[in-house]
Write a protein that holds these residues in place. Structure first.
Motif, PDB file in Angstrom:
ATOM      1  N   ILE A 169      10.141   3.441   1.160  1.00 26.27           N
ATOM      2  CA  ILE A 169      11.553   3.029   1.257  1.00 26.27           C
ATOM      3  C   ILE A 169      11.842   2.361   2.598  1.00 26.27           C
ATOM      4  O   ILE A 169      12.620   1.405   2.677  1.00 26.27           O
ATOM      5  N   TRP A 170      11.164   2.810   3.637  1.00 26.60           N
ATOM      6  CA  TRP A 170      11.395   2.272   4.976  1.00 26.60           C
ATOM      7  C   TRP A 170      10.902   0.837   5.133  1.00 26.60           C
ATOM      8  O   TRP A 170      11.205   0.185   6.133  1.00 26.60           O
ATOM      9  N   ALA A 171      10.159   0.341   4.138  1.00 26.76           N
ATOM     10  CA  ALA A 171       9.641  -1.034   4.249  1.00 26.76           C
ATOM     11  C   ALA A 171      10.388  -2.001   3.339  1.00 26.76           C
ATOM     12  O   ALA A 171      10.094  -3.191   3.318  1.00 26.76           O
ATOM     13  N   ILE A 172      11.366  -1.492   2.575  1.00 24.11           N
ATOM     14  CA  ILE A 172      12.061  -2.349   1.603  1.00 24.11           C
ATOM     15  C   ILE A 172      13.194  -3.115   2.266  1.00 24.11           C
ATOM     16  O   ILE A 172      14.119  -2.509   2.804  1.00 24.11           O
ATOM     17  N   GLY A 173      13.088  -4.431   2.206  1.00 24.05           N
ATOM     18  CA  GLY A 173      14.155  -5.291   2.706  1.00 24.05           C
ATOM     19  C   GLY A 173      14.387  -5.178   4.204  1.00 24.05           C
ATOM     20  O   GLY A 173      15.391  -5.659   4.720  1.00 24.05           O
ATOM     21  N   THR A 174      13.458  -4.566   4.906  1.00 22.64           N
ATOM     22  CA  THR A 174      13.656  -4.325   6.337  1.00 22.64           C
ATOM     23  C   THR A 174      12.843  -5.298   7.176  1.00 22.64           C
ATOM     24  O   THR A 174      13.005  -5.365   8.389  1.00 22.64           O
ATOM     25  N   GLY A 175      11.930  -6.018   6.513  1.00 17.18           N
ATOM     26  CA  GLY A 175      11.029  -6.883   7.252  1.00 17.18           C
ATOM     27  C   GLY A 175       9.881  -6.078   7.851  1.00 17.18           C
ATOM     28  O   GLY A 175       8.950  -6.625   8.445  1.00 17.18           O
ATOM     29  N   GLU A 204      -9.524   3.580 -13.064  1.00 16.06           N
ATOM     30  CA  GLU A 204     -10.058   2.236 -12.794  1.00 16.06           C
ATOM     31  C   GLU A 204      -9.212   1.155 -13.461  1.00 16.06           C
ATOM     32  O   GLU A 204      -9.134   0.028 -12.985  1.00 16.06           O
ATOM     33  N   ASN A 205      -8.589   1.506 -14.587  1.00 14.99           N
ATOM     34  CA  ASN A 205      -7.814   0.505 -15.335  1.00 14.99           C
ATOM     35  C   ASN A 205      -6.404   0.292 -14.795  1.00 14.99           C
ATOM     36  O   ASN A 205      -5.864  -0.807 -14.853  1.00 14.99           O
ATOM     37  N   ILE A 206      -5.799   1.362 -14.303  1.00 10.48           N
ATOM     38  CA  ILE A 206      -4.382   1.258 -13.935  1.00 10.48           C
ATOM     39  C   ILE A 206      -4.205   0.282 -12.775  1.00 10.48           C
ATOM     40  O   ILE A 206      -5.026   0.231 -11.857  1.00 10.48           O
ATOM     41  N   ARG A 207      -3.124  -0.498 -12.851  1.00 10.01           N
ATOM     42  CA  ARG A 207      -2.861  -1.431 -11.750  1.00 10.01           C
ATOM     43  C   ARG A 207      -1.793  -0.851 -10.821  1.00 10.01           C
ATOM     44  O   ARG A 207      -0.782  -0.327 -11.284  1.00 10.01           O
ATOM     45  N   ILE A 208      -2.058  -0.969  -9.532  1.00 17.08           N
ATOM     46  CA  ILE A 208      -1.157  -0.400  -8.527  1.00 17.08           C
ATOM     47  C   ILE A 208      -0.694  -1.525  -7.604  1.00 17.08           C
ATOM     48  O   ILE A 208      -1.517  -2.226  -7.009  1.00 17.08           O
ATOM     49  N   GLN A 209       0.619  -1.672  -7.547  1.00 15.22           N
ATOM     50  CA  GLN A 209       1.196  -2.701  -6.668  1.00 15.22           C
ATOM     51  C   GLN A 209       1.689  -2.052  -5.376  1.00 15.22           C
ATOM     52  O   GLN A 209       2.064  -0.888  -5.359  1.00 15.22           O
ATOM     53  N   TYR A 210       1.743  -2.873  -4.338  1.00 11.79           N
ATOM     54  CA  TYR A 210       2.455  -2.473  -3.127  1.00 11.79           C
ATOM     55  C   TYR A 210       3.756  -3.284  -3.090  1.00 11.79           C
ATOM     56  O   TYR A 210       3.771  -4.468  -3.444  1.00 11.79           O
ATOM     57  N   GLY A 211       4.837  -2.657  -2.647  1.00 11.47           N
ATOM     58  CA  GLY A 211       6.095  -3.382  -2.464  1.00 11.47           C
ATOM     59  C   GLY A 211       6.776  -2.950  -1.183  1.00 11.47           C
ATOM     60  O   GLY A 211       6.701  -1.771  -0.793  1.00 11.47           O
ATOM     61  N   GLY A 212       7.429  -3.898  -0.526  1.00 13.73           N
ATOM     62  CA  GLY A 212       8.130  -3.616   0.735  1.00 13.73           C
ATOM     63  C   GLY A 212       7.850  -4.737   1.714  1.00 13.73           C
ATOM     64  O   GLY A 212       6.795  -4.754   2.352  1.00 13.73           O
ATOM     65  N   SER A 213       8.775  -5.723   1.749  1.00 10.84           N
ATOM     66  CA  SER A 213       8.643  -6.873   2.654  1.00 10.84           C
ATOM     67  C   SER A 213       7.347  -7.660   2.454  1.00 10.84           C
ATOM     68  O   SER A 213       6.788  -8.194   3.407  1.00 10.84           O
ATOM     69  N   VAL A 214       6.903  -7.753   1.196  1.00 12.55           N
ATOM     70  CA  VAL A 214       5.764  -8.642   0.898  1.00 12.55           C
ATOM     71  C   VAL A 214       6.270 -10.075   0.984  1.00 12.55           C
ATOM     72  O   VAL A 214       7.377 -10.387   0.540  1.00 12.55           O
ATOM     73  N   ASN A 215       5.457 -10.954   1.564  1.00 10.20           N
ATOM     74  CA  ASN A 215       5.858 -12.360   1.701  1.00 10.20           C
ATOM     75  C   ASN A 215       4.609 -13.237   1.693  1.00 10.20           C
ATOM     76  O   ASN A 215       3.482 -12.711   1.723  1.00 10.20           O
ATOM     77  N   ILE A 228      -5.221  -2.205  -4.067  1.00 13.89           N
ATOM     78  CA  ILE A 228      -3.941  -2.911  -4.257  1.00 13.89           C
ATOM     79  C   ILE A 228      -4.162  -4.041  -5.261  1.00 13.89           C
ATOM     80  O   ILE A 228      -4.950  -4.950  -5.014  1.00 13.89           O
ATOM     81  N   ASP A 229      -3.461  -3.939  -6.399  1.00 13.60           N
ATOM     82  CA  ASP A 229      -3.687  -4.899  -7.482  1.00 13.60           C
ATOM     83  C   ASP A 229      -2.521  -5.856  -7.664  1.00 13.60           C
ATOM     84  O   ASP A 229      -2.470  -6.584  -8.661  1.00 13.60           O
ATOM     85  N   GLY A 230      -1.561  -5.798  -6.747  1.00 11.29           N
ATOM     86  CA  GLY A 230      -0.433  -6.701  -6.909  1.00 11.29           C
ATOM     87  C   GLY A 230       0.692  -6.360  -5.961  1.00 11.29           C
ATOM     88  O   GLY A 230       0.575  -5.435  -5.146  1.00 11.29           O
ATOM     89  N   GLY A 231       1.780  -7.109  -6.101  1.00  4.13           N
ATOM     90  CA  GLY A 231       2.942  -6.881  -5.257  1.00  4.13           C
ATOM     91  C   GLY A 231       4.191  -6.823  -6.099  1.00  4.13           C
ATOM     92  O   GLY A 231       4.287  -7.495  -7.139  1.00  4.13           O
ATOM     93  N   LEU A 232       5.131  -5.991  -5.677  1.00  4.82           N
ATOM     94  CA  LEU A 232       6.474  -5.989  -6.267  1.00  4.82           C
ATOM     95  C   LEU A 232       7.377  -6.505  -5.155  1.00  4.82           C
ATOM     96  O   LEU A 232       7.521  -5.859  -4.113  1.00  4.82           O
ATOM     97  N   VAL A 233       7.933  -7.701  -5.384  1.00  2.00           N
ATOM     98  CA  VAL A 233       8.526  -8.458  -4.292  1.00  2.00           C
ATOM     99  C   VAL A 233      10.011  -8.698  -4.524  1.00  2.00           C
ATOM    100  O   VAL A 233      10.392  -9.210  -5.579  1.00  2.00           O
ATOM    101  N   GLY A 234      10.825  -8.331  -3.560  1.00  2.00           N
ATOM    102  CA  GLY A 234      12.262  -8.573  -3.650  1.00  2.00           C
ATOM    103  C   GLY A 234      12.615  -9.928  -3.051  1.00  2.00           C
ATOM    104  O   GLY A 234      12.485 -10.975  -3.690  1.00  2.00           O
ATOM    105  N   GLY A 235      13.043  -9.908  -1.784  1.00  2.00           N
ATOM    106  CA  GLY A 235      13.568 -11.102  -1.112  1.00  2.00           C
ATOM    107  C   GLY A 235      12.708 -12.355  -1.254  1.00  2.00           C
ATOM    108  O   GLY A 235      13.229 -13.443  -1.538  1.00  2.00           O
ATOM    109  N   ALA A 236      11.404 -12.217  -1.101  1.00  2.00           N
ATOM    110  CA  ALA A 236      10.531 -13.405  -1.109  1.00  2.00           C
ATOM    111  C   ALA A 236      10.261 -13.943  -2.519  1.00  2.00           C
ATOM    112  O   ALA A 236       9.526 -14.916  -2.672  1.00  2.00           O
TER     113      ALA A 236
END
Ligand SMILES: O=C[C@H](O)COP(=O)(O)O
Length: 251
Positions: A169-175, A204-215, A228-236
């Motif tokens: 949560i501390w990395a969401i939309g905070t830069g 091995e099959n499940i995909r795990i994303q990171y989200g929080g100020s990805v750009n 890390i198999d992907g990103g969940l991206v808000g602002g960018a």
């Protein structure tokens, strides 16, 4: 081999016209979905525009939330059955903004995951700790509990096909992005949790994303991490150029 999945979560941004313009601008420049899945999850009021504009393209489409009942006297809710009928592929559930502002519980999220599967859609289940929890060094316990509760009663086949998004949560939309090592550490823990709860194949099959100020500047480093198999991206994800840079990170 897991196919990377880069998802835009538009939150409460964009209207139907802007949605159409966005999709028109990106739809011919998206990667082959066999290499990278490009997904946009939009507000419910934009989903009709999204599906019309995305038709026939490589863009996957989804909602940001749904209810756990298909129909009934539930004013203001969104039906997973209708999302499926509209051609959606994914539904985000358990985002920290839904947990915090709309008081969604782990039990609600589990019910939503089941309703999403019952309708032939795929959930993206969000998890992640607050700054307070991280400062107390309790983040692993916190996230593992969230995962166990969200997946309760789901089969190994279902879990193999869903996506988990780890979003501190501390990395969401905070830069303030989690470092790629911090993100990897938790994504690895999540995969190990899946192995303990299910089996190695499911983990091995499940995909795990990171989200929080990805750009566009940090996507490559994050995607280079083994869990890390992907990103969940808000602002960018709100501007076509930035979104295209994210989904085409392999170029
Ligand atoms: O769902 C997306 C996340 O909340 C991240 O948002 P952000 O990329 O604006 O930090």
């Amino acid at each position: 081999m897991r196919t990377p999945i880069i998802a835009g979560n538009w939150k409460l941004h964009m209207n139907p016209e802007e949605t159409t313009e966005f999709v028109e601008a990106v739809k011919d420049k998206l990667p082959d979905p066999a290499k990278v899945e490009s997904l946009i999850c939009a507000p419910a009021v934009d989903l009709d525009a999204l599906r019309r504009a995305a038709k026939g393209s490589n863009l996957r489409i989804g909602a940001e939330n749904c209810y756990f009942e298909d129909e009934g006297a539930f004013t203001g809710e969104t039906s997973p059955k209708v999302l499926k009928e509209m051609g959606m592929d994914y539904v985000i559930i358990g985002h920290s903004e839904r947990r915090i502002y709309f008081h969604e519980t782990d039990e609600d999220i589990n019910k939503k995951a089941k309703a999403i599967f019952a309708n032939g859609l795929k959930p993206i289940i969000c998890c992640g700790e607050s700054l307070e929890t991280r400062e107390a060094n309790k983040q692993e316990e916190w996230v593992v509990n969230q995962i166990e509760a969200a997946l309760d009663g789901l089969t190994a086949d279902q879990v193999s096909s869903l996506v988990i998004a780890y979003e501190p949560i501390w990395a969401i939309g905070t830069g303030k992005t989690a470092s790629s090592d911090q993100a990897e550490e938790m994504c690895k823990t999540i995969r190990e949790t899946i192995k303990d709860l299910y089996n190695e194949e499911t983990a091995e099959n499940i995909r795990i994303q990171y989200g929080g100020s990805v750009n566009p500047a940090n996507i490559k480093e994050l995607m280079a991490k083994p869990d890390i198999d992907g990103g969940l991206v808000g602002g960018a994800s709100l501007k076509p150029d930035s979104y295209l840079a994210l989904v085409n990170y392999q170029d």
